[in-house]
Design a protein around this motif. Sequence first.
Motif, PDB file in Angstrom:
ATOM      1  N   ILE A  38      20.418  68.256 -61.849  1.00  0.00           N
ATOM      2  CA  ILE A  38      20.770  66.976 -61.246  1.00  0.00           C
ATOM      3  C   ILE A  38      20.234  66.986 -59.821  1.00  0.00           C
ATOM      4  N   VAL A  39      19.336  66.052 -59.517  1.00  0.00           N
ATOM      5  CA  VAL A  39      18.766  65.961 -58.173  1.00  0.00           C
ATOM      6  C   VAL A  39      19.419  64.843 -57.360  1.00  0.00           C
ATOM      7  N   GLU A  40      20.047  63.900 -58.075  1.00  0.00           N
ATOM      8  CA  GLU A  40      20.704  62.798 -57.392  1.00  0.00           C
ATOM      9  C   GLU A  40      21.806  62.244 -58.289  1.00  0.00           C
ATOM     10  N   ALA A  41      22.897  61.836 -57.666  1.00  0.00           N
ATOM     11  CA  ALA A  41      23.970  61.140 -58.379  1.00  0.00           C
ATOM     12  C   ALA A  41      24.501  60.053 -57.463  1.00  0.00           C
ATOM     13  N   VAL A  42      24.723  58.888 -58.049  1.00  0.00           N
ATOM     14  CA  VAL A  42      25.279  57.757 -57.312  1.00  0.00           C
ATOM     15  C   VAL A  42      26.498  57.275 -58.085  1.00  0.00           C
ATOM     16  N   ASN A  43      27.649  57.265 -57.408  1.00  0.00           N
ATOM     17  CA  ASN A  43      28.906  56.813 -58.020  1.00  0.00           C
ATOM     18  C   ASN A  43      29.078  55.310 -57.817  1.00  0.00           C
ATOM     19  N   PHE A  44      29.723  54.672 -58.780  1.00  0.00           N
ATOM     20  CA  PHE A  44      30.130  53.273 -58.678  1.00  0.00           C
ATOM     21  C   PHE A  44      31.567  53.199 -59.181  1.00  0.00           C
ATOM     22  N   ALA A  45      32.479  52.701 -58.354  1.00  0.00           N
ATOM     23  CA  ALA A  45      33.894  52.603 -58.722  1.00  0.00           C
ATOM     24  C   ALA A  45      34.199  51.218 -59.282  1.00  0.00           C
ATOM     25  N   ALA A  46      35.005  51.166 -60.336  1.00  0.00           N
ATOM     26  CA  ALA A  46      35.411  49.879 -60.894  1.00  0.00           C
ATOM     27  C   ALA A  46      36.350  49.140 -59.943  1.00  0.00           C
ATOM     28  N   ASP A  47      37.144  49.874 -59.171  1.00  0.00           N
ATOM     29  CA  ASP A  47      38.065  49.271 -58.213  1.00  0.00           C
ATOM     30  C   ASP A  47      37.963  50.051 -56.902  1.00  0.00           C
ATOM     31  N   GLN A  48      36.995  49.672 -56.080  1.00  0.00           N
ATOM     32  CA  GLN A  48      36.742  50.404 -54.849  1.00  0.00           C
ATOM     33  C   GLN A  48      37.922  50.336 -53.888  1.00  0.00           C
ATOM     34  N   HIS A  49      38.621  49.222 -53.861  1.00  0.00           N
ATOM     35  CA  HIS A  49      39.778  49.112 -52.959  1.00  0.00           C
ATOM     36  C   HIS A  49      40.864  50.116 -53.334  1.00  0.00           C
ATOM     37  N   ALA A  50      41.130  50.266 -54.623  1.00  0.00           N
ATOM     38  CA  ALA A  50      42.130  51.246 -55.071  1.00  0.00           C
ATOM     39  C   ALA A  50      41.665  52.665 -54.752  1.00  0.00           C
ATOM     40  N   ALA A  51      40.373  52.929 -54.939  1.00  0.00           N
ATOM     41  CA  ALA A  51      39.836  54.261 -54.629  1.00  0.00           C
ATOM     42  C   ALA A  51      39.975  54.558 -53.138  1.00  0.00           C
ATOM     43  N   ASP A  52      39.595  53.601 -52.287  1.00  0.00           N
ATOM     44  CA  ASP A  52      39.716  53.808 -50.845  1.00  0.00           C
ATOM     45  C   ASP A  52      41.164  54.089 -50.453  1.00  0.00           C
ATOM     46  N   ALA A  53      42.095  53.297 -50.959  1.00  0.00           N
ATOM     47  CA  ALA A  53      43.508  53.475 -50.611  1.00  0.00           C
ATOM     48  C   ALA A  53      44.005  54.850 -51.061  1.00  0.00           C
ATOM     49  N   PHE A  54      43.630  55.261 -52.267  1.00  0.00           N
ATOM     50  CA  PHE A  54      44.057  56.565 -52.767  1.00  0.00           C
ATOM     51  C   PHE A  54      43.510  57.692 -51.904  1.00  0.00           C
ATOM     52  N   PHE A  55      42.205  57.675 -51.624  1.00  0.00           N
ATOM     53  CA  PHE A  55      41.597  58.768 -50.863  1.00  0.00           C
ATOM     54  C   PHE A  55      42.154  58.844 -49.443  1.00  0.00           C
ATOM     55  N   TRP A  56      42.462  57.699 -48.822  1.00  0.00           N
ATOM     56  CA  TRP A  56      43.069  57.734 -47.494  1.00  0.00           C
ATOM     57  C   TRP A  56      44.472  58.324 -47.561  1.00  0.00           C
ATOM     58  N   LYS A  57      45.200  58.052 -48.651  1.00  0.00           N
ATOM     59  CA  LYS A  57      46.565  58.566 -48.797  1.00  0.00           C
ATOM     60  C   LYS A  57      46.564  60.086 -49.005  1.00  0.00           C
ATOM     61  N   VAL A  58      45.617  60.582 -49.774  1.00  0.00           N
ATOM     62  CA  VAL A  58      45.605  61.994 -50.170  1.00  0.00           C
ATOM     63  C   VAL A  58      44.859  62.882 -49.172  1.00  0.00           C
ATOM     64  N   TYR A  59      43.771  62.383 -48.592  1.00  0.00           N
ATOM     65  CA  TYR A  59      42.921  63.208 -47.736  1.00  0.00           C
ATOM     66  C   TYR A  59      43.016  62.718 -46.297  1.00  0.00           C
ATOM     67  N   LYS A  60      43.953  63.267 -45.580  1.00  0.00           N
ATOM     68  CA  LYS A  60      44.188  62.874 -44.188  1.00  0.00           C
ATOM     69  C   LYS A  60      43.140  63.505 -43.274  1.00  0.00           C
ATOM     70  N   LEU A  61      42.754  62.756 -42.260  1.00  0.00           N
ATOM     71  CA  LEU A  61      41.877  63.316 -41.228  1.00  0.00           C
ATOM     72  C   LEU A  61      42.678  64.253 -40.355  1.00  0.00           C
ATOM     73  N   ALA A  62      42.014  65.263 -39.832  1.00  0.00           N
ATOM     74  CA  ALA A  62      42.670  66.169 -38.890  1.00  0.00           C
ATOM     75  C   ALA A  62      43.060  65.362 -37.642  1.00  0.00           C
ATOM     76  N   PRO A  63      44.154  65.729 -36.997  1.00  0.00           N
ATOM     77  CA  PRO A  63      44.569  64.980 -35.791  1.00  0.00           C
ATOM     78  C   PRO A  63      43.580  65.200 -34.629  1.00  0.00           C
ATOM     79  N   LEU A  64      43.560  64.226 -33.759  1.00  0.00           N
ATOM     80  CA  LEU A  64      42.754  64.363 -32.533  1.00  0.00           C
ATOM     81  C   LEU A  64      43.495  65.279 -31.580  1.00  0.00           C
ATOM     82  N   PRO A  65      42.924  66.010 -30.706  1.00  0.00           N
ATOM     83  CA  PRO A  65      41.495  66.115 -30.478  1.00  0.00           C
ATOM     84  C   PRO A  65      40.797  67.149 -31.347  1.00  0.00           C
ATOM     85  N   GLY A  66      41.528  67.913 -32.165  1.00  0.00           N
ATOM     86  CA  GLY A  66      40.933  68.963 -32.971  1.00  0.00           C
ATOM     87  C   GLY A  66      39.830  68.475 -33.903  1.00  0.00           C
ATOM     88  N   ARG A  67      39.942  67.239 -34.380  1.00  0.00           N
ATOM     89  CA  ARG A  67      38.952  66.680 -35.285  1.00  0.00           C
ATOM     90  C   ARG A  67      37.582  66.567 -34.605  1.00  0.00           C
TER      91      ARG A  67
END
Length: 182
Positions: A151-180
Amino acid sequence: MTTSEDQAGVSRSDVLRGLGLTAAVAATGTLLGGGTATAQAQGSPEHPNVRLIKDYYATYGEGNPAKLRRFFAHDIKWTIPGHHPLSGAKQGVEEVLAFFRELNKAGFRAEPIFLAADGEWVVDLHRGWSTQPNGLDILWTLAFRIRHRKIVEAVNFAADQHAADAFFWKVYKLAPLPGRLD
């Protein structure tokens, strides 16, 4: 008639398979500049790139992202849609594997519904879900470009991008500032 069938006696899985064919053919046609892909005729030999992607999904299902390395070209590019901590283009095997390690933390699984090949492209439609409570469960389409059995390239397409964005923000938190920012 079961609850999963409509009045015409068509099951949900039949409908999904039909939608998968339509979505995959449309996506492939768009990627290839208007051409069309055809689904494999029953009894005809399986396209080797479809076999590769089936093997990839079987390995992915084992839950060990390191085992996926053998499917990837060293300079692979994997594009994740959306506006969330895991989105964007991943370049090279190490970045792609890091993405899969993160998906593994949320217990992501995939159930292929449809695969079609045309030249070096394979398009798949699959159910992708998280095993985390209140997880994500949507249809995804991936366009895989394959060269030399990698596999040299893969492109994802989500059926419900808004639901995917909301889920990933809920599960994968950014490190707090200033450490980030370090």
